[in-house]
Design an enzyme around this catalytic site. Structure first.
Site, short mmCIF file in Angstrom:
data_model
loop_
_atom_site.label_atom_id
_atom_site.label_comp_id
_atom_site.label_asym_id
_atom_site.label_seq_id
_atom_site.Cartn_x
_atom_site.Cartn_y
_atom_site.Cartn_z
N LYS A 9 0.85 -1.20 0.00
CA LYS A 9 0.00 0.00 0.00
C LYS A 9 0.88 1.25 0.00
O LYS A 9 2.02 1.19 0.45
CB LYS A 9 -0.85 0.02 1.28
CG LYS A 9 -2.00 -0.96 1.31
CD LYS A 9 -2.80 -0.80 2.60
CE LYS A 9 -3.93 -1.81 2.68
NZ LYS A 9 -4.96 -1.63 1.62
N ARG A 15 -10.16 -11.47 1.91
CA ARG A 15 -11.02 -12.50 1.32
C ARG A 15 -10.32 -13.85 1.29
O ARG A 15 -10.98 -14.89 1.29
CB ARG A 15 -11.52 -12.06 -0.06
CG ARG A 15 -10.46 -11.84 -1.08
CD ARG A 15 -10.93 -10.95 -2.21
NE ARG A 15 -10.90 -9.52 -1.84
CZ ARG A 15 -11.14 -8.54 -2.69
NH1 ARG A 15 -11.47 -8.80 -3.95
NH2 ARG A 15 -11.10 -7.29 -2.29
N1 BES Z 1 -8.08 -3.77 4.44
C1 BES Z 1 -8.22 -3.34 3.10
C2 BES Z 1 -9.49 -2.53 2.87
C3 BES Z 1 -9.57 -1.22 3.57
C4 BES Z 1 -9.17 -0.07 2.92
C5 BES Z 1 -10.10 -1.10 4.83
C6 BES Z 1 -9.27 1.14 3.53
C7 BES Z 1 -10.20 0.11 5.44
C8 BES Z 1 -9.80 1.25 4.79
C9 BES Z 1 -8.25 -4.54 2.15
O1 BES Z 1 -7.47 -5.61 2.55
C10 BES Z 1 -7.74 -4.07 0.85
O2 BES Z 1 -6.59 -3.72 0.80
N2 BES Z 1 -8.57 -4.06 -0.18
C11 BES Z 1 -8.18 -3.63 -1.47
C12 BES Z 1 -8.48 -4.74 -2.42
C13 BES Z 1 -7.98 -4.50 -3.82
C14 BES Z 1 -6.47 -4.63 -3.85
C15 BES Z 1 -8.60 -5.50 -4.74
C16 BES Z 1 -9.00 -2.40 -1.83
O3 BES Z 1 -10.21 -2.40 -1.58
O4 BES Z 1 -8.42 -1.43 -2.29
MN MN Z 2 -5.46 -5.37 1.94
#
Ligand code: BES
Ligand code: MN
Ligand code: ZN
Length: 481
Positions: A262, A336
């Site tokens: 990230k 997931r």
């Molecule tokens: N934990 C994150 C989602 C999240 C983002 C929670 C911001 C709280 C605040 C999750 O694991 C994630 O990174 N999701 C990605 C998935 C994508 C890479 C397909 C997303 O939603 O950007």
């Molecule tokens: Mn994630």
């Protein structure tokens, strides 16, 4: 905060502050009496426009020894016809956080006016209890003093309701503490200790080696880059001999994204990626403390998602406990992966329903901000029950679609599924991915990515972890049969 209930005259009750809720444009007999006793100061405050009774408006009046309470805190409830349970929670929250900042210790609430509205004063107390929380574990000097005691002056018998709401608020605080705790202290092993602190439950931990034998390849792939050992936690509370409800909580104690790293900005907040697991623990804590007649299996597939020499890589294929294979497109779609194994594992308990709760997608917070939980599922009656719980608690859920077309989004060229269908439609495609693992079992998914954390103080939710899901799940479970 201790909550006592007494039938006593307001003006004869010795305390730091007496909270007096007022409706916009209405003067009760109690108010008129007070006005006389205080030489018409309340009337002056109102005629000057300092206080009108609008929702959450506050005004502090010193009583200078004319009556027993040292101060009166007027708190607005808004117009009589517009008062709702949620407005009462917010007013309670506002009043308590205001008095907390004044370092009050012993306070009282005049509940009569709330009772005349045919609403329970316990909503006001609920907001007060929820607002009376600060996360100060790492601060030597606490900048906010929590209120220790409130006496509710009421003619109603509020004992049972109050006891329940205290249990609920304590459980929400427990969940908030877990989520606010940084990931160096809130590891998968720390989550195990939190689970073991609950009473009347049995806790089983599936260690890494056992999970390997069981074939939880998707879940285990998330933990591969971290030195923190994964802990697959199973908590059972059996208050009734019926098939269980399985509560599956996403429990990523830190989500760096892994190799699909990230961006650095805001990454510190990714300690809250175990808020689903915390909500499950909180709900089980309260349910077990009051011997709720339900059967719950809580499942927390806990892991830390870090990059490293042994971490999963985009393109890797892993196999779940049920035999499905998944191509990992993004190691940042780790929730997931962990939930796929957890949901499959939950089915072994023959649950009447599987509810998963997860900070699953950035898309959820982009869609709703911090205002709503996205809900999807394969069973309308259960979703209806969840909507009821949402209306009761004001932990707002909003149903989103799970069109079969989303199946295409997660089709892989080389495995049964892929873990990311890209950004577009990701709120629904991520849920569709989970649906593939729930199969025929009634299943409901709650995406709390937007609601689990708040960057600003709200009437009864201070900045930081919100504890979302605890009240919602408890309200759902209470009515579930
Ligand atoms: N934990 C994150 C989602 C999240 C983002 C929670 C911001 C709280 C605040 C999750 O694991 C994630 O990174 N999701 C990605 C998935 C994508 C890479 C397909 C997303 O939603 O950007
Ligand atoms: Mn994630
Ligand atoms: Zn995550």
């Amino acid at each position: 905060m201790k909550v006592l209930i007494q039938r006593k005259n307001e003006f004869a009750f010795t305390c730091d502050t007496l909270i007096l809720p007022l409706l916009e444009g209405e003067r009760t007999k109690l108010y008129r009496d007070l006005n006389k006793l205080l030489n018409a100061i309340p009337d002056k405050v109102i005629s000057s426009g300092e206080f009108t009774g609008k929702p959450n408006e506050v005004c502090l009046i010193h009583t200078k020894g004319k009556i027993k309470p040292d101060r009166i805190l007027l708190i607005g409830l808004g117009k009589k016809k517009e008062v709702t349970p949620e407005k009462l929670r917010q007013a309670g929250g506002k009043a308590i956080s205001y008095l907390g900042s004044l370092n009050n210790k012993n306070i009282a609430l005049s509940a009569g006016i709330i009772s005349t509205l045919k609403l329970s004063p316990v909503y006001f107390i609920e907001g007060g209890l929820l607002a009376n929380y600060r996360f100060s574990r790492y601060k030597k000097e606490k900048d906010h003093k929590e209120i220790k005691k409130i006496t509710v002056l009421s003619n109603e018998d509020l004992y049972k309701e109050t006891r329940w709401i205290k249990t609920v608020a304590t459980a929400a605080h427990f969940a908030r503490d877990l989520v606010n705790t940084p990931s160096n202290d809130m590891t998968p092993s720390a989550l195990v200790r939190a689970a073991r602190s609950l009473k009347n439950v049995s806790v089983k931990v599936i260690e890494k080696s056992q999970a390997e034998k069981l074939g939880m390849g998707a879940y285990l792939s998330v933990a591969k880059g971290s030195v923190e050992p994964p802990k697959f936690i199973v908590i059972t509370y059996k208050g009734k001999n019926i098939p269980p409800v399985a509560l599956v909580g996403k429990s990523i104690t830190f989500d760096s994204g892994g190799i699909s790293l990230k961006p650095g900005e805001g990454m510190e907040k990714m300690k809250y990626d175990m808020a689903g697991g915390a909500a499950v623990l909180g709900a089980i804590k309260a349910a077990s403390e009051v011997n709720m007649p339900v059967h719950i299996v809580g499942i927390l597939p806990a892991a830390e998602n870090l990059p490293g020499g042994s971490a999963s890589k985009p393109g890797d294929v892993v196999k779940t406990i049920g035999g499905k294979t998944i191509e990992i497109i993004s190691t940042d779609a780790e929730g997931r992966l962990a939930l796929a194994d957890a949901i499959e594992y939950a089915k072994r308990f023959k649950p009447s329903a599987i509810i998963d709760i997860a900070t699953l997608t950035g898309a959820c917070s982009i869609t709703f901000g911090s205002e709503a939980i996205a809900m999807m599922g394969n069973n309308e009656p259960i979703m209806e029950k969840m909507k009821k719980a949402s209306l009761e608690t004001y932990e707002k859920v909003w149903q989103m679609p799970l069109f079969d077309e989303y199946k295409d989004y997660i089709k892989s060229d080389i495995a049964d599924l892929k873990n990311s269908g890209g950004r577009s439609g990701s709120l629904s495609s991520s849920a569709y991915f989970l649906k593939e693992f729930a199969g025929e079992t009634p299943w409901l998914h709650l995406d709390i990515a937007g609601t689990a954390w708040t960057d600003k103080d709200r009437p009864y939710t201070p900045k930081g972890a919100t504890g979302i899901g605890v009240r919602l799940l408890l309200s759902f479970l209470k009515a579930y049969n």
